[in-house]
Design a protein around this motif. Structure first.
Motif, PDB file in Angstrom:
ATOM      1  N   TYR A 231       0.836  -4.921   0.745  1.00  0.00           N
ATOM      2  CA  TYR A 231       0.569  -5.948   1.756  1.00  0.00           C
ATOM      3  C   TYR A 231      -0.899  -6.360   1.722  1.00  0.00           C
ATOM      4  CZ  TYR A 231       5.081  -5.588   4.198  1.00  0.00           C
ATOM      5  OH  TYR A 231       6.413  -5.645   4.528  1.00  0.00           O
TER       6      TYR A 231
ATOM      7  N   TRP B 276       3.258  -9.043  -1.895  1.00  0.00           N
ATOM      8  CA  TRP B 276       4.207  -8.452  -0.964  1.00  0.00           C
ATOM      9  C   TRP B 276       5.154  -7.473  -1.645  1.00  0.00           C
ATOM     10  CZ3 TRP B 276       1.669  -9.668   2.955  1.00  0.00           C
ATOM     11  CH2 TRP B 276       1.296 -10.964   3.272  1.00  0.00           C
TER      12      TRP B 276
ATOM     13  N   GLU C 277      11.233  -6.927  -1.031  1.00  0.00           N
ATOM     14  CA  GLU C 277      11.926  -6.698   0.229  1.00  0.00           C
ATOM     15  C   GLU C 277      13.347  -7.222   0.183  1.00  0.00           C
ATOM     16  OE1 GLU C 277      10.056  -7.906   3.774  1.00  0.00           O
ATOM     17  OE2 GLU C 277       8.157  -6.917   3.367  1.00  0.00           O
TER      18      GLU C 277
ATOM     19  N   LEU D 217       4.240 -11.256   9.662  1.00  0.00           N
ATOM     20  CA  LEU D 217       4.955 -10.897   8.437  1.00  0.00           C
ATOM     21  C   LEU D 217       6.321 -11.580   8.353  1.00  0.00           C
ATOM     22  CD1 LEU D 217       4.073  -7.097   8.094  1.00  0.00           C
ATOM     23  CD2 LEU D 217       3.173  -9.032   6.787  1.00  0.00           C
TER      24      LEU D 217
ATOM     25  N   THR E 149       6.721 -13.690   4.856  1.00  0.00           N
ATOM     26  CA  THR E 149       7.503 -13.026   3.807  1.00  0.00           C
ATOM     27  C   THR E 149       8.912 -13.608   3.696  1.00  0.00           C
ATOM     28  OG1 THR E 149       8.233 -11.291   5.342  1.00  0.00           O
ATOM     29  CG2 THR E 149       6.219 -10.878   4.098  1.00  0.00           C
TER      30      THR E 149
END
Length: 317
Positions: free
Chosen positions: A177, A182, A185, A258, A262
């Motif tokens: 981060y 990133w 995810e 976030l 993201t």
């Protein structure tokens, strides 16, 4: 004889101040502050990227990519009840933080409230404190429902660490981060380890601390219990309660940032629409929820709160 104009006296009034600074000074201070934050963030990002480029860190990141596998039988996806719980929790916690700050800074309460069932006139509290404590009770009830459903549906496996490897993986995710690279995810299937620790700390540490310390400072705590009060002094509760509130504020700020940086559409769909998709449904549900929260924020004023409080007790000056 011509009259000569007398020089005007110098004005004692300077530029209007807002707190310690004038409007121009506030603008200047804000610009300098923003530039300083951007500069500091740039330095942190570059140093983190340099650090991650070192050979031993490359090995560390390969061993700990930032995520641990879920236990066998863990559910996949986020159910609809979790979206509703998320809305109710945000709705209540925002108003709790607002009313809590008002309680701390209030000098002359707009009105006082006394419980209808209290004996001998009862203890008077400010209308703002009544609102804060009422929200706390609703938040606790919502939290109990959330925890019961969390364990009943197996969703606990997504937010409770089940291996010590979550720690180095959380460090790995945090460094990713910080480098603005990133972590990979897929929150619909599994949170990264830093998210797991953050959610675990919020649900099972911060929330109980807020409840335990809040009860100690509330009117629900028995006054005529010297032994109990000596074991658990109110000063301890006050020393913990406010920092816990600051933790919730920081968590909300980082969490929202976030969510939007993201993959906003997919994240909002998962959180509010129980879908793993990049459609706009979750976004518009989120917007509608923000409108409801904003309306409640505006409506939470004495003229609206007093009649509601009057249903449960006596409101007066």
């Amino acid at each position: 004889m011509a009259r000569t104009a007398s020089p005007s006296a110098p004005s004692s009034e300077g530029p209007r101040r807002y707190g310690p600074l004038t409007a121009r000074q506030w603008v200047g201070a804000t610009v300098v502050g923003v530039l300083a934050i951007i500069g500091a963030a740039t330095i942190v990002v570059q140093l983190t990227r340099w650090f991650l480029g070192l050979d031993f860190m490359q090995d560390f990141m390969a061993t700990y990519p930032g995520q641990t596998p879920l236990p066998e039988g863990a559910p996949v996806g986020l159910p609809a009840w979790l979206g509703w719980q998320h809305f109710f929790n945000v709705f209540l916690i925002v108003l709790i933080i607002r009313s809590g700050l008002q309680v701390r800074t209030e000098r002359r309460p707009p009105a006082y409230w006394t419980a209808r069932w209290s004996k001998g006139g009862g203890r008077r509290i400010s209308l703002t404190l009544w609102f804060h404590q009422s929200l706390d009770i609703l938040w606790l009830a919502n939290g109990l429902v959330f925890v019961v459903l969390l364990f009943a549906t197996g969703q606990w496996m997504r937010v409770v660490p089940t291996s010590w490897e979550v720690v180095p993986n959380a460090i790995s995710a945090g460094l990713q981060y910080l480098s603005l690279d990133w972590p990979l995810e897929d929150a619909w299937v599994n949170y990264n380890s830093l998210q797991v620790l953050a959610y675990f700390a919020t649900i099972f540490i911060a929330a109980p601390l807020a409840a335990i310390t809040g009860v100690r400072m509330s009117g629900l705590w028995p006054k005529d219990a010297p032994t109990l009060n000596r074991i658990y002094p109110v000063e301890w509760a006050r020393a913990v309660h406010f920092p816990v509130m600051l933790y919730f504020v920081a968590f909300i700020v980082v969490h929202v940032a976030l969510v939007f940086t993201t993959g906003a559409l997919r994240n909002l769909n998962a959180m509010f629409a129980a879908q793993d998709a990049d459609t706009w449904l979750g976004f518009w549900i989120f917007v509608a929820s923000m409108v409801v929260i904003a309306a409640a924020w505006i409506a939470a004023r004495p003229t609206v709160l007093a009649p509601i409080a009057g249903l449960f007790g006596k409101v007066g000056r």
